[in-house]
Structure formats: structure tokens, C-alpha cells
Design an enzyme around this catalytic site. Structure first.
Site, short mmCIF file in Angstrom:
data_model
loop_
_atom_site.label_atom_id
_atom_site.label_comp_id
_atom_site.label_asym_id
_atom_site.label_seq_id
_atom_site.Cartn_x
_atom_site.Cartn_y
_atom_site.Cartn_z
N LEU A 79 0.82 -1.21 0.00
CA LEU A 79 0.00 0.00 0.00
C LEU A 79 0.85 1.25 0.00
CD1 LEU A 79 -3.17 0.81 1.90
CD2 LEU A 79 -1.15 2.11 2.57
N ASP A 139 0.36 8.69 1.80
CA ASP A 139 0.80 10.09 1.66
C ASP A 139 2.12 10.25 0.91
OD1 ASP A 139 -1.00 9.85 3.74
OD2 ASP A 139 0.20 10.97 5.18
N GLN A 152 4.38 7.01 1.84
CA GLN A 152 4.09 6.11 2.96
C GLN A 152 3.82 4.73 2.36
OE1 GLN A 152 3.27 6.90 6.77
NE2 GLN A 152 5.11 7.77 5.89
N SER A 189 4.55 10.44 8.17
CA SER A 189 4.76 11.44 7.12
C SER A 189 5.65 12.60 7.53
CB SER A 189 3.40 11.98 6.67
OG SER A 189 2.76 10.98 5.93
N ARG A 204 1.96 15.13 14.40
CA ARG A 204 2.80 14.46 13.38
C ARG A 204 2.86 15.27 12.08
NH1 ARG A 204 -1.69 11.05 14.25
NH2 ARG A 204 -3.24 11.23 12.59
N ASP A 205 3.63 14.74 11.13
CA ASP A 205 3.73 15.24 9.76
C ASP A 205 4.48 16.58 9.68
OD1 ASP A 205 2.07 13.06 9.49
OD2 ASP A 205 0.25 14.23 9.17
N GLU A 259 -4.13 16.95 9.51
CA GLU A 259 -3.00 16.14 9.06
C GLU A 259 -2.24 16.87 7.94
OE1 GLU A 259 -4.83 12.16 8.24
OE2 GLU A 259 -3.81 11.65 10.11
C1 FRU Z 1 -2.30 10.86 6.70
C2 FRU Z 1 -1.59 10.15 7.85
C3 FRU Z 1 -0.54 11.04 8.48
C4 FRU Z 1 0.41 10.02 9.06
C5 FRU Z 1 0.41 8.97 7.99
C6 FRU Z 1 0.65 7.56 8.48
O1 FRU Z 1 -2.84 9.98 5.79
O2 FRU Z 1 -2.51 9.68 8.79
O3 FRU Z 1 -1.06 11.93 9.45
O4 FRU Z 1 1.69 10.55 9.28
O5 FRU Z 1 -0.85 9.04 7.37
O6 FRU Z 1 0.72 6.68 7.40
#
Ligand code: FRU
Length: 485
Positions: free
Chosen positions: A43, A46, A62, A106, A165-166, A224
């Protein structure tokens, strides 16, 4: 659908041999893309770490190697010289440290002084599955691979929930500092952005404050993948609010929106010029990220996941799922974003085909719509029925996209019909079809609509209103699907 245990989803990849057969098997799928970045196995979701560095565009996604499931996330690395032809580089970041033991989540990248720096979320979980998100960094090595620092830059704030995160890294010339924007959630479950600052990239990070966005103190449950960029003197804030329903978005609780406005780094306030807008009106568009180091003050380059969290797609039964949009150029015109497909994409066109109602599996359509109401039905059967239907209501200036007519229906409980309002009458459409995705660009980028599409063998025709001019080209493959892990 396969039920995955936590052990299966979070298995660490020990050797590429473990997924070689999977790569070979999914390579036979009729839905593998040919000019869009897609997962090498399993899969993709992001886009991450997108930047231009020494003439090469670096992009990661990801990646969960094992199948079409959100489990242990890696960064898978791809590169390109022109944002059109991409090659697989193998694992970018692997969850192999204590602080990212349950995923390298991410983040972003920036090229500074001859080095490429990556910032990501180390998703740590304890035995009892309690989460601690760390903000971590890596630097591209001479071997062409990101190398992680041995310690995180900073941990989470206990003033906010575990959703932090991110990291999006930016250099702010007026402050002579770097800033990191982190997507977050307050303790009372409101979406927000946390801001950190430092004069150095890999040290000295301190918390600067929570971003103020007047009027949006209670908008969505988590923001996000924040991304901020200045285009032609305007600040643009893009993020993916989730855990909320928004007008015109069916039952979906995942969205991608933007503001144009002004970012004040003294007060940490982003003042929007007006209400938020949808970045793309389609069914499947999320976690968009812009590239760093584009080197043009009037444009940004954006790429996005064609998919949504918590949704399910037909290729899950083949053990893979996910794809990226084409990179797009963003400009600010007339108080809004204008999005056009990456320039040079025309070089992928094969010879022009007769516009006779046949639709190749990978093609571009350029349509000039006649005045008034208009219909275009893609992926219809030979008798003209079914399909992915675009209807334009000239009086309302709304395009409605309806995917209920396709043989393969999915996420039916979320939405199958969506509106795309436009401000000027419909004149042109550029449509990019690859084996499992369709992207519409309306009126030279005034609005866009992105969707997954899984035509069956009998769905390769189209119909269009009388008076329309249609040009159609097959698209040459430009993304290598080599097994590099
Ligand atoms: C967005 C998310 C991000 C996270 C990532 C994990 O799709 O949820 O916030 O870092 O995917 O795969």
C-alpha cells in the site's frame, strides 16, 4: 476482504525476498499504473519528503510492504529529473529504531547548502500500544539513501493529544530561522497546527506556539499533513482536516482544504483572506504535499495521494492499493489557487487517436465544451450505458461527477456523486486517465477533480454531448515498476 492481525500488519521487513513474489504477482494486475507513482508492493498513501536537490526531484511515499493495509509504514523513495519519468530507489526510511518502532510516518524535506534533509514522524508505541510521536530527521547520504539521526529532534507536547505528526519544514528569511509545522489535535479534540523554531536544521528546536487561524479554532478533529508556501506574495496553507463532515462532501470525514492569506511569524497567526476552499473536488484526494526548493516564487509543485484514509478500494483483493496524482503546478490567480498538470506532461502523448468513442487504458483527453449544459461519460459500455458521468449544469455552474454507473463500485457508503462548482462557464477539460485513476482539470486549472476508477474489460468507451471537440492521445509509460527494495 482479508482480515489482518496486528502482527501481520506490523511485521518488520527483514529481506526484499519476502515481497518479491508479491511484486511479481501484482505486476500482472490490469490496474497497475503506467505514468503515475504507485506502490512497489502493498500500500502507498501520503507523499513525503518532496524536494528538488542538485537537479533531482526526490519523493517518498508512505508504504506498507505487505499488502493493501495500513500497518507498519516505511518511506519508499523514488526520484525523477523532470517530475514525469520516475524510478524506484528502494526503502527511504525504515522503522528500525526504538523511537519509530511502529512506523516512519509522514513528513517533508529541504535542500540546504548541498545537503538534503528529511523530517518525519517517528511513530513509537509501547507494549500496551500507547503512542508517542517524535519529530525526527535524516540526511541524504553519498549512497543516495536517507540516513537517520540517532535521536529525535523533539518529542510531543503533553498539552495536546497523541496526534502530533507530519512535520513540514520551512525557512523563513525575515526571521532567519527554520520553522516546523506539525499537524495536531488539542486535548478537547480540535484540529490545529503546532509550530517549532530553530536557527539550525538538526538542533536547537524550541516550541514557538500553536498556530492561530482566526475563525478556525474549531474546524475538524485533526489537521494532518500541513503544508505552507508563499506563491506570488500570498501565503497558502494546505492541510487535511479529518474527523469531521464538511458541506458537499457526502459522508466523508477526510478532506483536503486550503486558505490563501497572510502568515505572521511574529504572532504565529495565519489570517485567511476568506473561507477555506477544497483543494480538489474529487472523491479520492488527500494528504497533498508541495515540493521544497522549487526555485520559482510564482509557483509551487504539489502531489497528492489518490485515496482516503478509512476507505477501501477494489485492488485490495489483489494485495496492493494506492497511487499518487500527477505532480501539479499551483499558482495564485484572482484570489484563488489555479492548478495545472505538470508542464511537459504532453511529451508523454503518443500520436493523436481518432475521437471515435474508444478509450485507451492510459490516455489524455482534451475537451472543448460547447456552450450550455454538457455531458461526458467515461468508461461506458459499448452500448453507451454505465460509466463515470460528468454532467455540467450551465445555469448553476456546477459539474456533477457520478460514479454509480461503473461495474466496480466502492466506498458507496461515503459518496458516489459529488459536485464541483466552478466560477466561469465550462469551456475546457483536460483529463488524465491511467489504469486506476482519473484526474480532471477544468478551465485551465480553475478546479480539479480526482478519483480512482477501475473500468472492467467492457468499459473502455466514452460518449460526449454534440458540439464538443475531443482530442485523445494514449500516454506513454513513464514510471518504472522495477523491483528495488
Ligand atoms: C495521513 C496520515 C498522516 C500520518 C500517515 C501515516 O494519511 O494519517 O497523518 O503521518 O498518514 O501513514
Amino acid at each position: 476482504m482479508k482480515e489482518w492481525t496486528r502482527e501481520e500488519r506490523y511485521r518488520v521487513l527483514q529481506s526484499s525476498d519476502e515481497i518479491k513474489d508479491l511484486h511479481e504477482r501484482i505486476g500482472k494486475s490490469v490496474y497497475r499504473q503506467t505514468y503515475h507513482v504507485q506502490p512497489v508492493t502493498g500500500l502507498s498513501s501520503d507523499p513525503n519528503g518532496f524536494a528538488l536537490h542538485k537537479g533531482v526531484w526526490h519523493l517518498c511515499y508512505q508504504w506498507c510492504p505487505w499488502g493493501a493495509v495500513h500497518g507498519l509504514k516505511y518511506w519508499y523513495h523514488v526520484t525523477s529529473e523532470d517530475l514525469i519519468h520516475w524510478r524506484n530507489e528502494g526503502v527511504g526510511l525504515a522503522p528500525d529504531c526504538e523511537y519509530d518502532n511502529r512506523g516512519t510516518h509522514s513528513g517533508s524535506a529541504i535542500s540546504v547548502g548541498g545537503d538534503l534533509y528529511f523530517f518525519y514522524t517517528g511513530n513509537h508505541r509501547d507494549e500496551d500500544w500507547t503512542r508517542t510521536p517524535y519529530t525526527c530527521a535524516a540526511v541524504l547520504g553519498a549512497d543516495g539513501k536517507p540516513h537517520k539521526l540517532d535521536k529525535p529532534l523533539f518529542g510531543p507536547r503533553d498539552t495536546h493529544s497523541e496526534h502530533q505528526r507530519d512535520p513540514k519544514i520551512v525557512w523563513v528569511e525575515s526571521k532567519k530561522k527554520y520553522f516546523i509545522f506539525i499537524g495536531a489535535q488539542t486535548r478537547d479534540l480540535k484540529g490545529c497546527v503546532l509550530v517549532y523554531e530553530s536557527a539550525e536544521l538538526l538542533s536547537g528546536w524550541t516550541f514557538a506556539g500553536q498556530l492561530k487561524v482566526p475563525g478556525y479554532e474549531s474546524f475538524g478533529g485533526m489537521w494532518e499533513c500541513p503544508y505552507i508556501v508563499n506563491i506570488s506574495g500570498k501565503d497558502v496553507l494546505i492541510f487535511s482536516p479529518q474527523y469531521t463532515k464538511l458541506p458537499g462532501r457526502g459522508e466523508s470525514t477526510n478532506h483536503n482544504v486550503y486558505f490563501l492569506g497572510t502568515m505572521d511569524y511574529d504572532t504565529l497567526t495565519f489570517t485567511p483572506d476568506g473561507p477555506y476552499r477544497y483543494l480538489d473536488y474529487g472523491f479520492d484526494f488527500y494528504a497533498a504535499q508541495g515540493a521544497a526548493n522549487v526555485g520559482d516564487p510564482d509557483k509551487a509543485i504539489l502531489i497528492s495521494w489518490i485515496g482516503l484514509p478509512d476507505n477501501h478500494y477494489p485492488t485490495e483483493e489483489e494485495d496492493w492499493e494506492g497511487t499518487m496524482t500527477l505532480p501539479r503546478e499551483l499558482r495564485v490567480k484572482g484570489g484563488r489557487l489555479v492548478q495545472t498538470p505538470i508542464s511537459g506532461i504532453e511529451t508523454l502523448r503518443g500520436p493523436e487517436l481518432p475521437a471515435n468513442g474508444d478509450l485507451p487504458a492510459a490516455c489524455e483527453l482534451a475537451v472543448e465544451a460547447p456552450e450550455g449544459d454538457f455531458d461526458l461519460n467515461l468508461f461506458v459500455k459499448e452500448d453507451g450505458t454505465g460509466g463515470l458521468w460528468l454532467h455540467y449544469d450551465a445555469a448553476k455552474r456546477v459539474c456533477t461527477l457520478d460514479r454509480t454507473g461503473m461495474d466496480k463500485r466502492f466506498n458507496t457508503q461515503v459518496f458516489e456523486v459529488l459536485d464541483m462548482p466552478i466560477e466561469t462557464p465550462l469551456k475546457t477539460l483536460r483529463i488524465f486517465i491511467d489504469h486506476c485513476s482519473t484526474e480532471f482539470f477544468v478551465n485551465d486549472g480553475e478546479a480539479t477533480f480526482t478519483t480512482r476508477s477501475y473500468p472492467t474489460a467492457r468499459e473502455f468507451h466514452y460518449t460526449v454531448s454534440d458540439g464538443a471537440k475531443v482530442q485523445i492521445w494514449t500516454m506513454k509509460p513513464s514510471v518504472k515498476d522495477d523491483f528495488v527494495v
